[in-house]
Design a protein around this motif. Structure first.
Motif, PDB file in Angstrom:
ATOM      1  N   TYR A  90       0.836  -1.204   0.000  1.00  0.00           N
ATOM      2  CA  TYR A  90       0.000   0.000   0.000  1.00  0.00           C
ATOM      3  C   TYR A  90       0.872   1.256   0.000  1.00  0.00           C
ATOM      4  O   TYR A  90       0.627   2.203  -0.749  1.00  0.00           O
ATOM      5  CB  TYR A  90      -0.923  -0.008   1.217  1.00  0.00           C
ATOM      6  CG  TYR A  90      -1.735   1.253   1.351  1.00  0.00           C
ATOM      7  CD1 TYR A  90      -2.832   1.476   0.523  1.00  0.00           C
ATOM      8  CD2 TYR A  90      -1.404   2.219   2.289  1.00  0.00           C
ATOM      9  CE1 TYR A  90      -3.578   2.630   0.634  1.00  0.00           C
ATOM     10  CE2 TYR A  90      -2.152   3.375   2.409  1.00  0.00           C
ATOM     11  CZ  TYR A  90      -3.229   3.577   1.577  1.00  0.00           C
ATOM     12  OH  TYR A  90      -3.963   4.725   1.682  1.00  0.00           O
ATOM     13  N   SER A  91       1.907   1.258   0.827  1.00  0.00           N
ATOM     14  CA  SER A  91       2.798   2.410   0.912  1.00  0.00           C
ATOM     15  C   SER A  91       3.528   2.635  -0.405  1.00  0.00           C
ATOM     16  O   SER A  91       3.683   3.766  -0.855  1.00  0.00           O
ATOM     17  CB  SER A  91       3.798   2.190   2.042  1.00  0.00           C
ATOM     18  OG  SER A  91       4.781   3.179   2.052  1.00  0.00           O
ATOM     19  N   SER A  92       3.973   1.558  -1.017  1.00  0.00           N
ATOM     20  CA  SER A  92       4.715   1.684  -2.275  1.00  0.00           C
ATOM     21  C   SER A  92       3.826   2.188  -3.401  1.00  0.00           C
ATOM     22  O   SER A  92       4.236   3.038  -4.197  1.00  0.00           O
ATOM     23  CB  SER A  92       5.311   0.329  -2.652  1.00  0.00           C
ATOM     24  OG  SER A  92       5.949   0.402  -3.893  1.00  0.00           O
ATOM     25  N   ARG A  93       2.613   1.698  -3.488  1.00  0.00           N
ATOM     26  CA  ARG A  93       1.726   2.070  -4.598  1.00  0.00           C
ATOM     27  C   ARG A  93       1.025   3.395  -4.376  1.00  0.00           C
ATOM     28  O   ARG A  93       0.524   3.984  -5.321  1.00  0.00           O
ATOM     29  CB  ARG A  93       0.703   0.968  -4.821  1.00  0.00           C
ATOM     30  CG  ARG A  93       1.390  -0.282  -5.324  1.00  0.00           C
ATOM     31  CD  ARG A  93       0.428  -1.364  -5.635  1.00  0.00           C
ATOM     32  NE  ARG A  93       1.173  -2.542  -6.061  1.00  0.00           N
ATOM     33  CZ  ARG A  93       0.622  -3.627  -6.507  1.00  0.00           C
ATOM     34  NH1 ARG A  93      -0.679  -3.721  -6.572  1.00  0.00           N
ATOM     35  NH2 ARG A  93       1.360  -4.643  -6.879  1.00  0.00           N
ATOM     36  N   SER A  94       0.977   3.890  -3.137  1.00  0.00           N
ATOM     37  CA  SER A  94       0.309   5.160  -2.855  1.00  0.00           C
ATOM     38  C   SER A  94       1.238   6.353  -2.981  1.00  0.00           C
ATOM     39  O   SER A  94       0.791   7.483  -2.878  1.00  0.00           O
ATOM     40  CB  SER A  94      -0.281   5.136  -1.449  1.00  0.00           C
ATOM     41  OG  SER A  94      -1.261   4.135  -1.360  1.00  0.00           O
ATOM     42  N   GLY A  95       2.517   6.120  -3.161  1.00  0.00           N
ATOM     43  CA  GLY A  95       3.456   7.213  -3.323  1.00  0.00           C
ATOM     44  C   GLY A  95       4.085   7.688  -2.033  1.00  0.00           C
ATOM     45  O   GLY A  95       4.785   8.694  -2.016  1.00  0.00           O
ATOM     46  N   TYR A  96       3.843   6.991  -0.929  1.00  0.00           N
ATOM     47  CA  TYR A  96       4.443   7.402   0.342  1.00  0.00           C
ATOM     48  C   TYR A  96       5.951   7.146   0.376  1.00  0.00           C
ATOM     49  O   TYR A  96       6.649   7.706   1.211  1.00  0.00           O
ATOM     50  CB  TYR A  96       3.780   6.672   1.509  1.00  0.00           C
ATOM     51  CG  TYR A  96       2.357   7.081   1.732  1.00  0.00           C
ATOM     52  CD1 TYR A  96       2.035   8.380   2.099  1.00  0.00           C
ATOM     53  CD2 TYR A  96       1.322   6.170   1.572  1.00  0.00           C
ATOM     54  CE1 TYR A  96       0.729   8.760   2.306  1.00  0.00           C
ATOM     55  CE2 TYR A  96       0.007   6.538   1.778  1.00  0.00           C
ATOM     56  CZ  TYR A  96      -0.280   7.837   2.141  1.00  0.00           C
ATOM     57  OH  TYR A  96      -1.574   8.209   2.341  1.00  0.00           O
ATOM     58  N   ASP A  97       6.454   6.316  -0.496  1.00  0.00           N
ATOM     59  CA  ASP A  97       7.875   6.002  -0.512  1.00  0.00           C
ATOM     60  C   ASP A  97       8.668   6.900  -1.459  1.00  0.00           C
ATOM     61  O   ASP A  97       9.861   6.696  -1.634  1.00  0.00           O
ATOM     62  CB  ASP A  97       8.085   4.541  -0.919  1.00  0.00           C
ATOM     63  CG  ASP A  97       7.493   3.588   0.091  1.00  0.00           C
ATOM     64  OD1 ASP A  97       7.321   3.996   1.244  1.00  0.00           O
ATOM     65  OD2 ASP A  97       7.191   2.445  -0.274  1.00  0.00           O
ATOM     66  N   GLU A  98       8.017   7.862  -2.086  1.00  0.00           N
ATOM     67  CA  GLU A  98       8.703   8.754  -3.006  1.00  0.00           C
ATOM     68  C   GLU A  98       9.574   9.733  -2.225  1.00  0.00           C
ATOM     69  O   GLU A  98       9.268  10.091  -1.093  1.00  0.00           O
ATOM     70  CB  GLU A  98       7.691   9.536  -3.850  1.00  0.00           C
ATOM     71  CG  GLU A  98       6.825   8.654  -4.720  1.00  0.00           C
ATOM     72  CD  GLU A  98       7.630   7.875  -5.745  1.00  0.00           C
ATOM     73  OE1 GLU A  98       8.587   8.435  -6.306  1.00  0.00           O
ATOM     74  OE2 GLU A  98       7.297   6.708  -5.968  1.00  0.00           O
TER      75      GLU A  98
END
Length: 118
Positions: A90-98
């Motif tokens: 979820y974090s990777s696909r939601s953009g939180y890891d950018e």
């Protein structure tokens, strides 16, 4: 209609040539062999301890509460593991890891009229 006049030139550009990069060493050094040896010793020791634990526990009965506790622990571990993996996806696909992006006054209209503070 395209012509094939450049075909020999393209073939020459894509031909496989040996690279001039150094290749990896073919043999392992003494340090690598020592690491492999120590890891194999640890594997053998773990297998020996597991064998002793398996054979010396003959005649010991596990109660129903023990089996229930073991099943609950396994189930809880699976739920926590699956939940953490879901959060990672979820974090990777939601953009939180950018990586963070600096917002300047040009992109923020509220700060356009303020002078830059030092």
């Amino acid at each position: 209609m395209p012509t094939l006049s450049h075909a020999p030139e393209q073939k020459a550009k894509t031909s496989l040539r040996p690279s001039h990069q150094p290749s990896a060493p073919a043999r392992l050094g003494a340090g690598s062999w020592m690491i492999i040896f120590v890891l194999l010793l640890l594997l053998a020791a773990t297998g020996f301890v597991a064998y002793l634990g398996w054979t010396l526990a003959d005649g010991i009965e596990v109660s129903t509460a023990g089996y229930v506790a073991m099943a609950a622990g396994v189930l809880f571990s699976l739920i926590v593991g699956c939940g953490l993996m879901a959060l990672i996806f979820y974090s990777s696909r939601s953009g939180y890891d950018e990586p963070p992006v600096l917002i300047t006054s040009e992109t923020n209209p509220k700060r356009a009229d303020r002078p830059p503070s030092d």
